[in-house]
Scaffold this motif. Sequence first.
Motif, PDB file in Angstrom:
ATOM      1  N   GLU A 108      11.348  -3.203  11.930  1.00  0.00           N
ATOM      2  CA  GLU A 108      11.627  -3.891  10.670  1.00  0.00           C
ATOM      3  C   GLU A 108      10.534  -3.604   9.644  1.00  0.00           C
ATOM      4  OE1 GLU A 108      12.373  -8.445   8.957  1.00  0.00           O
ATOM      5  OE2 GLU A 108      11.880  -8.117  11.062  1.00  0.00           O
ATOM      6  N   LEU A 109       9.275  -3.578  10.104  1.00  0.00           N
ATOM      7  CA  LEU A 109       8.169  -3.271   9.203  1.00  0.00           C
ATOM      8  C   LEU A 109       8.306  -1.858   8.639  1.00  0.00           C
ATOM      9  CD1 LEU A 109       5.479  -4.148   7.927  1.00  0.00           C
ATOM     10  CD2 LEU A 109       4.320  -3.281   9.972  1.00  0.00           C
ATOM     11  N   CYS A 110       8.647  -0.910   9.496  1.00  0.00           N
ATOM     12  CA  CYS A 110       8.866   0.476   9.034  1.00  0.00           C
ATOM     13  C   CYS A 110       9.978   0.525   7.987  1.00  0.00           C
ATOM     14  CB  CYS A 110       9.230   1.380  10.211  1.00  0.00           C
ATOM     15  SG  CYS A 110       7.833   1.834  11.239  1.00  0.00           S
ATOM     16  N   GLN A 111      11.044  -0.219   8.254  1.00  0.00           N
ATOM     17  CA  GLN A 111      12.165  -0.256   7.321  1.00  0.00           C
ATOM     18  C   GLN A 111      11.747  -0.858   5.985  1.00  0.00           C
ATOM     19  OE1 GLN A 111      15.594  -2.228   8.953  1.00  0.00           O
ATOM     20  NE2 GLN A 111      16.779  -2.065   7.072  1.00  0.00           N
ATOM     21  N   GLN A 112      10.979  -1.937   6.029  1.00  0.00           N
ATOM     22  CA  GLN A 112      10.517  -2.582   4.797  1.00  0.00           C
ATOM     23  C   GLN A 112       9.580  -1.665   4.016  1.00  0.00           C
ATOM     24  OE1 GLN A 112       8.804  -6.124   6.514  1.00  0.00           O
ATOM     25  NE2 GLN A 112      10.600  -7.362   6.037  1.00  0.00           N
ATOM     26  N   VAL A 113       8.711  -0.946   4.736  1.00  0.00           N
ATOM     27  CA  VAL A 113       7.804   0.004   4.087  1.00  0.00           C
ATOM     28  C   VAL A 113       8.603   1.115   3.417  1.00  0.00           C
ATOM     29  CG1 VAL A 113       6.105   1.818   4.531  1.00  0.00           C
ATOM     30  CG2 VAL A 113       5.752  -0.470   5.482  1.00  0.00           C
ATOM     31  N   ASN A 114       9.573   1.669   4.142  1.00  0.00           N
ATOM     32  CA  ASN A 114      10.394   2.750   3.578  1.00  0.00           C
ATOM     33  C   ASN A 114      11.166   2.273   2.361  1.00  0.00           C
ATOM     34  OD1 ASN A 114       9.582   4.689   5.435  1.00  0.00           O
ATOM     35  ND2 ASN A 114      11.177   4.139   6.902  1.00  0.00           N
ATOM     36  N   GLU A 115      11.715   1.058   2.448  1.00  0.00           N
ATOM     37  CA  GLU A 115      12.464   0.503   1.323  1.00  0.00           C
ATOM     38  C   GLU A 115      11.530   0.267   0.141  1.00  0.00           C
ATOM     39  OE1 GLU A 115      15.631  -0.627  -0.887  1.00  0.00           O
ATOM     40  OE2 GLU A 115      15.681   0.237   1.126  1.00  0.00           O
ATOM     41  N   GLY A 116      10.330  -0.219   0.407  1.00  0.00           N
ATOM     42  CA  GLY A 116       9.355  -0.424  -0.661  1.00  0.00           C
ATOM     43  C   GLY A 116       8.973   0.880  -1.346  1.00  0.00           C
TER      44      GLY A 116
ATOM     45  N   PHE B  82       0.824  -1.201   0.000  1.00  0.00           N
ATOM     46  CA  PHE B  82       0.000   0.000   0.000  1.00  0.00           C
ATOM     47  C   PHE B  82       0.864   1.260   0.000  1.00  0.00           C
ATOM     48  CE2 PHE B  82      -2.040   3.583   2.007  1.00  0.00           C
ATOM     49  CZ  PHE B  82      -3.212   3.692   1.254  1.00  0.00           C
ATOM     50  N   CYS B  83       1.806   1.324   0.927  1.00  0.00           N
ATOM     51  CA  CYS B  83       2.623   2.533   1.060  1.00  0.00           C
ATOM     52  C   CYS B  83       3.490   2.769  -0.173  1.00  0.00           C
ATOM     53  CB  CYS B  83       3.481   2.458   2.317  1.00  0.00           C
ATOM     54  SG  CYS B  83       2.507   2.430   3.851  1.00  0.00           S
ATOM     55  N   SER B  84       3.928   1.678  -0.819  1.00  0.00           N
ATOM     56  CA  SER B  84       4.740   1.807  -2.028  1.00  0.00           C
ATOM     57  C   SER B  84       3.935   2.414  -3.177  1.00  0.00           C
ATOM     58  CB  SER B  84       5.278   0.440  -2.457  1.00  0.00           C
ATOM     59  OG  SER B  84       6.097  -0.111  -1.457  1.00  0.00           O
ATOM     60  N   CYS B  85       2.655   2.100  -3.225  1.00  0.00           N
ATOM     61  CA  CYS B  85       1.813   2.549  -4.339  1.00  0.00           C
ATOM     62  C   CYS B  85       1.038   3.828  -4.024  1.00  0.00           C
ATOM     63  CB  CYS B  85       0.819   1.458  -4.724  1.00  0.00           C
ATOM     64  SG  CYS B  85       1.590  -0.083  -5.241  1.00  0.00           S
TER      65      CYS B  85
ATOM     66  N   ASN C   1      24.799  -4.705 -15.109  1.00  0.00           N
ATOM     67  CA  ASN C   1      25.648  -5.822 -15.494  1.00  0.00           C
ATOM     68  C   ASN C   1      26.147  -6.610 -14.286  1.00  0.00           C
ATOM     69  OD1 ASN C   1      28.581  -6.942 -16.112  1.00  0.00           O
ATOM     70  ND2 ASN C   1      27.417  -6.937 -18.014  1.00  0.00           N
ATOM     71  N   CYS C   2      26.515  -5.901 -13.199  1.00  0.00           N
ATOM     72  CA  CYS C   2      27.079  -6.635 -12.053  1.00  0.00           C
ATOM     73  C   CYS C   2      26.732  -6.033 -10.694  1.00  0.00           C
ATOM     74  CB  CYS C   2      28.597  -6.727 -12.182  1.00  0.00           C
ATOM     75  SG  CYS C   2      29.440  -5.137 -12.082  1.00  0.00           S
ATOM     76  N   LEU C   3      25.828  -5.020 -10.663  1.00  0.00           N
ATOM     77  CA  LEU C   3      25.516  -4.344  -9.403  1.00  0.00           C
ATOM     78  C   LEU C   3      24.076  -4.556  -8.941  1.00  0.00           C
ATOM     79  CD1 LEU C   3      27.317  -0.951 -10.166  1.00  0.00           C
ATOM     80  CD2 LEU C   3      28.125  -2.752  -8.644  1.00  0.00           C
ATOM     81  N   GLY C   4      23.406  -5.537  -9.493  1.00  0.00           N
ATOM     82  CA  GLY C   4      22.018  -5.759  -9.117  1.00  0.00           C
ATOM     83  C   GLY C   4      21.081  -4.791  -9.826  1.00  0.00           C
ATOM     84  N   PRO C   5      19.898  -4.521  -9.263  1.00  0.00           N
ATOM     85  CA  PRO C   5      18.939  -3.617  -9.924  1.00  0.00           C
ATOM     86  C   PRO C   5      19.521  -2.215 -10.100  1.00  0.00           C
ATOM     87  CG  PRO C   5      17.901  -4.829  -8.125  1.00  0.00           C
ATOM     88  CD  PRO C   5      19.367  -5.092  -8.016  1.00  0.00           C
ATOM     89  N   ARG C   6      19.157  -1.585 -11.214  1.00  0.00           N
ATOM     90  CA  ARG C   6      19.650  -0.213 -11.439  1.00  0.00           C
ATOM     91  C   ARG C   6      18.904   0.751 -10.521  1.00  0.00           C
ATOM     92  NH1 ARG C   6      19.853  -0.278 -16.453  1.00  0.00           N
ATOM     93  NH2 ARG C   6      22.106  -0.540 -16.535  1.00  0.00           N
ATOM     94  N   LYS C   7      19.653   1.695  -9.966  1.00  0.00           N
ATOM     95  CA  LYS C   7      19.069   2.691  -9.078  1.00  0.00           C
ATOM     96  C   LYS C   7      19.451   4.088  -9.555  1.00  0.00           C
ATOM     97  CE  LYS C   7      19.310  -0.361  -5.055  1.00  0.00           C
ATOM     98  NZ  LYS C   7      19.921  -0.586  -3.719  1.00  0.00           N
TER      99      LYS C   7
ATOM    100  N   ARG D 290      10.882   3.587  -1.485  1.00  0.00           N
ATOM    101  CA  ARG D 290      12.040   4.035  -2.264  1.00  0.00           C
ATOM    102  C   ARG D 290      12.163   3.247  -3.568  1.00  0.00           C
ATOM    103  NH1 ARG D 290      14.530   4.526   2.910  1.00  0.00           N
ATOM    104  NH2 ARG D 290      15.314   2.389   2.776  1.00  0.00           N
ATOM    105  N   GLU D 291      11.950   1.924  -3.491  1.00  0.00           N
ATOM    106  CA  GLU D 291      12.055   1.100  -4.691  1.00  0.00           C
ATOM    107  C   GLU D 291      10.990   1.480  -5.720  1.00  0.00           C
ATOM    108  OE1 GLU D 291      11.936  -2.997  -3.635  1.00  0.00           O
ATOM    109  OE2 GLU D 291      13.928  -2.977  -2.682  1.00  0.00           O
ATOM    110  N   LYS D 292       9.781   1.745  -5.251  1.00  0.00           N
ATOM    111  CA  LYS D 292       8.702   2.129  -6.176  1.00  0.00           C
ATOM    112  C   LYS D 292       8.989   3.483  -6.799  1.00  0.00           C
ATOM    113  CE  LYS D 292       4.620   1.386  -8.041  1.00  0.00           C
ATOM    114  NZ  LYS D 292       4.532   2.532  -8.936  1.00  0.00           N
ATOM    115  N   GLU D 293       9.460   4.424  -5.999  1.00  0.00           N
ATOM    116  CA  GLU D 293       9.805   5.745  -6.530  1.00  0.00           C
ATOM    117  C   GLU D 293      10.931   5.616  -7.552  1.00  0.00           C
ATOM    118  OE1 GLU D 293      10.500   9.993  -4.489  1.00  0.00           O
ATOM    119  OE2 GLU D 293      12.156   8.602  -4.155  1.00  0.00           O
ATOM    120  N   ASN D 294      11.942   4.785  -7.231  1.00  0.00           N
ATOM    121  CA  ASN D 294      13.049   4.567  -8.158  1.00  0.00           C
ATOM    122  C   ASN D 294      12.545   3.960  -9.462  1.00  0.00           C
ATOM    123  OD1 ASN D 294      16.064   4.264  -8.700  1.00  0.00           O
ATOM    124  ND2 ASN D 294      15.406   2.144  -8.864  1.00  0.00           N
TER     125      ASN D 294
END
Length: 504
Positions: A199-207, A116-119, A240-246, A209-213
């Motif tokens: 941990e939930l707050c951290q996961q929400v914040n990361e989600g 929800f928070c990501s979207c 190529n070697c750093l995981g998802p592009r940010k 950030r990932e959605k915004e990215n």
Amino acid sequence: LTTPMWFLLSCLDTLSPQEKKRQGYIHELIQTEERYVEDLQIVLEVFYKPMSESGRLNDEEMAMIFVNWKELLTCNNKLLKALHVRKKTGGDNMPVQMIGDILAKELAHMQPYIRFCSCQFNGAAILQTRTDNEPDFKTFLKKIATDYRCKGMPLSSFLLKPMQRITRYPLHIKNILECTAEGHTDRGPLKEALERAEELCQQVNEGVREKENSDRLEWIQNHVQCDGAAEHLVFNSLTNCLGPRKLLHSGKMYKAKSSKELWAFLFNDFLLLTHAAKQFTSSGPDKLFSNRNNTQLKMYKPPVFLNEVLVKLPDPSSDEPIFHISHIDRVYILKTDNINERTAWVQKIKATSEEFIETEKKKREKAYQARSVKTTGIGRLLVTILEATELKAAKPSGKSNPYCEVTMGAQIFTSRTLNDTLNPKWNFNCQFHIKDLYQDVLCITIFERDQFSPDDFLGRTEVPVATIKKELENKGPVTRRLLLHEVPTGEVWVRLDLQLFNSK
């Protein structure tokens, strides 16, 4: 039946000041949870239902605005029910004594908040756009918000409540924990509940950030023309070697000499300089990535890979916000609007470059260590990858940029990359330690070297060491042609020389 009020009051009189304070914080948690669940229900009854029935929004728009609201309500109804059950069946001393157990258990099941928070940002944007552009829709929303349960708050305010509630749980739990005496049976569960809440707050914040990215990368894909790039560039993908592009930083800068306006985008693998196809104004990155911004940008120069750059400041005595980026045989002299912006760009480019280089270094060291480990093996295999023929074309030009990876267990060697060919001639030598004649397998894999994404697979083949021994016997080195598997075309020519120690 609920616990009688006279019993609660008599219990309070017997408690220490610390425990009274603890019970006060527990009561505050339950009261705020009750109000929050009421708010979730109000949104469904006052806003969701009439908006859905009105037909003013299609199913996709409704899903973007309300996302998984019903799932949130289910989560918090379960939590509130558990709190109420504990309140009715409290221990001998005081109701709600083991609050930590309840919170730890229920917070573990609140993953729907991440989605929800990501979207939420996209939903708010749709709501704002419809409200700004359609007076009739704005009037409709205002009318349904006059329901007395809304207390004058618009839908946009209610949609912020889930994020606000998630950030409040750690504060509530900390307050209760601070008033819970050492040795109290609830202290351990409360610590666990606090960890879950944080941990939930951290996961929400990361989600978020990932959605915004992800959204910003999609914006760049649709608004930046990359004509002339060495390969097709998909921004929202794996590097190529750093995981998802940010996307790490973006903004306006200028060529120092001509003052040509550029828009720069710093990713975790490269820096992209662009210029406007036509003039436009933007006061900051947020405006740049707005859905209303239909500007088109063009790639100014090929992307600058950050494992190949050196960032320099000019003469320290200079007040001009200028800095230099050296990339192989080219130097970019760039200027920002002020010293603070220059500092931000220089620091971020340097840090990102160092991280890229360090990642590559660790990868090389790992491969080297696997090759150089001293072993009491039974022999060695000398391998020369001579050439490959009729490889699969991986580029639109009908060519490939192939390289070869040769492995045996953890031992790994990589050839150089040869550009624009389907018939590379490597003449690449490597040596492997043999540990088990009947278990060790030589694996040869060919890849297309990509700059912006993981390397493409061009085929692989395997040869058991036991097979090599049987074929060689005492004939000395042999040259073999091996068919590449899992691809429609391609073969590789290798020279093999097996040398066994103390062989009888």
